[in-house]
Design a protein around this motif. Structure first.
Motif, PDB file in Angstrom:
ATOM      1  N   ALA A   1       0.846  -1.196   0.000  1.00  0.00           N
ATOM      2  CA  ALA A   1       0.000   0.000   0.000  1.00  0.00           C
ATOM      3  C   ALA A   1       0.875   1.237   0.000  1.00  0.00           C
ATOM      4  O   ALA A   1       2.020   1.216   0.452  1.00  0.00           O
ATOM      5  N   HIS A   2       0.324   2.328  -0.513  1.00  0.00           N
ATOM      6  CA  HIS A   2       1.010   3.630  -0.506  1.00  0.00           C
ATOM      7  C   HIS A   2      -0.010   4.680  -0.099  1.00  0.00           C
ATOM      8  O   HIS A   2      -1.123   4.715  -0.637  1.00  0.00           O
ATOM      9  N   ASN A   3       0.359   5.517   0.879  1.00  0.00           N
ATOM     10  CA  ASN A   3      -0.577   6.516   1.410  1.00  0.00           C
ATOM     11  C   ASN A   3      -1.893   5.868   1.824  1.00  0.00           C
ATOM     12  O   ASN A   3      -2.981   6.393   1.586  1.00  0.00           O
ATOM     13  N   ASN A   4      -1.772   4.688   2.417  1.00  0.00           N
ATOM     14  CA  ASN A   4      -2.910   3.934   2.955  1.00  0.00           C
ATOM     15  C   ASN A   4      -3.912   3.495   1.887  1.00  0.00           C
ATOM     16  O   ASN A   4      -5.097   3.325   2.158  1.00  0.00           O
ATOM     17  N   GLU A   5      -3.424   3.280   0.673  1.00  0.00           N
ATOM     18  CA  GLU A   5      -4.249   2.733  -0.401  1.00  0.00           C
ATOM     19  C   GLU A   5      -3.532   1.526  -0.986  1.00  0.00           C
ATOM     20  O   GLU A   5      -2.389   1.632  -1.430  1.00  0.00           O
ATOM     21  N   CYS A   6      -4.201   0.368  -0.994  1.00  0.00           N
ATOM     22  CA  CYS A   6      -3.576  -0.846  -1.515  1.00  0.00           C
ATOM     23  C   CYS A   6      -3.312  -0.701  -3.011  1.00  0.00           C
ATOM     24  O   CYS A   6      -4.208  -0.357  -3.783  1.00  0.00           O
TER      25      CYS A   6
ATOM     26  N   VAL B   1       2.759  -3.981   3.818  1.00  0.00           N
ATOM     27  CA  VAL B   1       3.618  -2.804   3.686  1.00  0.00           C
ATOM     28  C   VAL B   1       2.769  -1.589   3.357  1.00  0.00           C
ATOM     29  O   VAL B   1       1.993  -1.598   2.389  1.00  0.00           O
ATOM     30  N   ASN B   2       2.895  -0.558   4.171  1.00  0.00           N
ATOM     31  CA  ASN B   2       2.263   0.727   3.885  1.00  0.00           C
ATOM     32  C   ASN B   2       3.309   1.811   4.129  1.00  0.00           C
ATOM     33  O   ASN B   2       3.540   2.205   5.272  1.00  0.00           O
ATOM     34  N   ASP B   3       3.977   2.227   3.055  1.00  0.00           N
ATOM     35  CA  ASP B   3       5.077   3.178   3.157  1.00  0.00           C
ATOM     36  C   ASP B   3       6.133   2.638   4.129  1.00  0.00           C
ATOM     37  O   ASP B   3       6.689   1.587   3.890  1.00  0.00           O
TER      38      ASP B   3
ATOM     39  N   ASN C   1      -3.609  -0.091   9.120  1.00  0.00           N
ATOM     40  CA  ASN C   1      -3.417   0.481   7.791  1.00  0.00           C
ATOM     41  C   ASN C   1      -4.041  -0.413   6.718  1.00  0.00           C
ATOM     42  O   ASN C   1      -4.483  -1.537   6.993  1.00  0.00           O
ATOM     43  N   ALA C   2      -4.076   0.099   5.489  1.00  0.00           N
ATOM     44  CA  ALA C   2      -4.787  -0.592   4.413  1.00  0.00           C
ATOM     45  C   ALA C   2      -4.212  -1.968   4.111  1.00  0.00           C
ATOM     46  O   ALA C   2      -4.957  -2.908   3.805  1.00  0.00           O
ATOM     47  N   ALA C   3      -2.898  -2.125   4.194  1.00  0.00           N
ATOM     48  CA  ALA C   3      -2.282  -3.424   3.897  1.00  0.00           C
ATOM     49  C   ALA C   3      -2.667  -4.461   4.946  1.00  0.00           C
ATOM     50  O   ALA C   3      -2.977  -5.613   4.620  1.00  0.00           O
ATOM     51  N   VAL C   4      -2.649  -4.057   6.206  1.00  0.00           N
ATOM     52  CA  VAL C   4      -3.035  -4.975   7.284  1.00  0.00           C
ATOM     53  C   VAL C   4      -4.522  -5.289   7.191  1.00  0.00           C
ATOM     54  O   VAL C   4      -4.949  -6.432   7.413  1.00  0.00           O
ATOM     55  N   MET C   5      -5.323  -4.281   6.866  1.00  0.00           N
ATOM     56  CA  MET C   5      -6.758  -4.509   6.691  1.00  0.00           C
ATOM     57  C   MET C   5      -7.002  -5.540   5.589  1.00  0.00           C
ATOM     58  O   MET C   5      -7.859  -6.423   5.713  1.00  0.00           O
ATOM     59  N   LYS C   6      -6.239  -5.416   4.503  1.00  0.00           N
ATOM     60  CA  LYS C   6      -6.383  -6.360   3.402  1.00  0.00           C
ATOM     61  C   LYS C   6      -5.985  -7.763   3.824  1.00  0.00           C
ATOM     62  O   LYS C   6      -6.619  -8.747   3.441  1.00  0.00           O
TER      63      LYS C   6
ATOM     64  N   PRO D   1       0.951  -0.765  13.312  1.00  0.00           N
ATOM     65  CA  PRO D   1       0.910  -0.533  11.858  1.00  0.00           C
ATOM     66  C   PRO D   1      -0.403   0.111  11.406  1.00  0.00           C
ATOM     67  O   PRO D   1      -1.291  -0.549  10.871  1.00  0.00           O
ATOM     68  N   GLY D   2      -0.512   1.384  11.641  1.00  0.00           N
ATOM     69  CA  GLY D   2      -1.718   2.113  11.285  1.00  0.00           C
ATOM     70  C   GLY D   2      -1.759   3.432  12.030  1.00  0.00           C
ATOM     71  O   GLY D   2      -0.730   3.979  12.405  1.00  0.00           O
TER      72      GLY D   2
END
Length: 432
Positions: free
Chosen positions: A242-247, A267-269, A319-324, A357-358
């Protein structure tokens, strides 16, 4: 079967076109097109592509933007290509995988079967002794070849071939990278692996016969559990990027071995979280076992969620990656936090964990959906950042009901707690 074909060389633009591009480098591409002088020998479509491409590259591809000789493709290719940051992440993965092969005296080769504009191959090739770029669209293949030379990458060879044909003619290599096109012949977006081109599931055996390692980029919309299962145990790593909390990407690392245990990298940034997953060769199912993932042997002491408002001091948003990844039990074990209610994906705790992570927020107050309660708790607000999780209305509807505008320093998290009550948590930045 056709042999590997060299793409035709790019014909240089004339002086008038180059001058027009430089004069309008910072202009809106559409406005630049309108003011292009007639009968001046300017290749307007090419010029507009270069102006728009350079402007995108300044933000997305600084390596390319810093090189004057770069040629940019059509707008859709610029929009769809990887960013330099995500390409660098793939290169870092490749570097680590190469080090684990323990073949110090062996030359390493990368093959990119779906080169496109060539961002991933350009950055990843710097880790290898040589690289081969395959691209079936002639124009893109020619552009990639031109840009590789402009960037000084003499160890990269570009070929204008279909990826399926290329597989029959490439030598045995260290790594194959493939990013299947996620659009059908009508241009509509696709997600299922078998609907993408090429179908990497169908090609799995052929790719593993040619390469020791295969890296596959897939849509972040896919369920990673099912995807791992579809590849029949050959997956050693999954990277949710993810980047900027967008997968942005779902990356698979596969090889010829069967892996009962694999690593999931979220991974988010700068936030990196790694968990373990397990593949059952009998049921072909993938699972995570949270209890085995916590480094601490301390038994987690859970607070009573029925009266959470009395003890919760902080609210945690993964964060978005962990959510995914969906491994919320892992988060609860690792950070001693608790999900406020089933399927809420909102966690609370008495204590603050800086490495979570978030996002972490300090709870200021809470309220129900009762009008009087809302007025007492939120009546002073004109702006807030609102999110809804497992809540009966979307954020936009709630924002209108609360008569709030976006912005400010207050976070409002609307969710459903373990008592099945709809609640709004008012939170602010953590002061440490």
């Amino acid at each position: 079967m056709p042999v590997l074909q060299n793409p035709p060389a790019i014909q240089p633009a004339n002086d008038s076109t180059i001058a027009f591009i430089k004069e309008n480098a910072k202009a809106n591409p559409n406005n630049a097109a309108l003011k292009a002088p007639r009968n001046a020998g300017i290749d307007v479509p090419f010029a507009i592509n270069q102006i728009a491409g350079k402007q995108i590259a300044l933000q997305k591809l600084p390596k390319w933007a810093s090189c004057e000789d770069i040629i940019y493709p059509a707008h859709i290719s610029m929009e769809q290509c990887s960013s330099q940051a995500t390409a660098q992440y793939k290169a870092n993965i490749a570097r680590k995988l190469l080090s684990e092969l323990h073949e110090e005296n062996t030359s390493s080769t990368l093959v990119d079967l779906t080169c496109g504009f060539g961002v991933d191959c350009t950055i990843m090739s710097e880790v290898f002794d040589s690289a081969i770029c395959i691209e079936q669209q002639t124009e893109l293949s020619s552009i990639a070849q031109h840009n590789m030379k402009s960037l000084g990458l003499s160890h990269v060879a570009c070929y204008n071939n279909n990826s399926l044909d290329a597989l029959n003619h490439i030598p045995n290599v260290t790594m194959i990278y493939v990013d299947p096109a996620r659009r059908n012949t009508q241009g509509a977006r696709t997600y299922a692996i078998e609907d993408c081109t090429p179908d990497v599931l169908a090609l799995k055996g052929s790719m593993l016969a040619k390469a020791q390692i295969v890296m596959i980029k897939l849509s972040p919309m896919l369920d990673w559990h099912k995807t791992v299962s579809d590849f029949g145990g050959n997956v050693s790593q999954v990277h949710i990027v993810a980047h900027n909390n967008e997968c942005k990407e779902l990356l698979l690392i596969i090889d010829a071995h069967i892996h009962n245990q694999l690593s999931i990298h979220c991974v988010n940034d700068n936030q990196r979280t790694t968990i373990k997953a397990f593949y059952d060769t009998v049921t072909k199912q993938v699972s995570t076992r949270a209890a085995q993932l916590c480094d601490s042997t301390e038994t987690r002491q859970s607070n009573d969620l029925r009266n959470w408002q009395q003890w919760a001091q902080y609210v945690y948003e993964p964060n978005a990656a962990v959510m995914k990844a969906g491994c919320f039990e892992y988060l609860e074990e690792q950070y001693k936090i608790q999900e406020i209610g089933p399927n809420s994906h909102v966690c609370i705790a008495r204590d603050y964990y800086a490495d979570f992570p978030g996002k972490v927020w300090k709870i200021e107050s809470t309220c129900s959906m009762n009008k009087r309660d809302i007025k007492r708790t939120l009546g002073d607000l004109t702006h807030a950042n609102i999110v809804t999780r497992n809540f009966p209305m979307p954020a936009e509807v709630l924002k209108k009901r609360l008569h709030l505008q976006d912005g400010g320093n207050i976070r409002l998290i609307a969710t459903t707690d373990s008592n099945k009550d709809h609640v709004i948590i008012r939170a602010g930045s953590v002061q440490q």
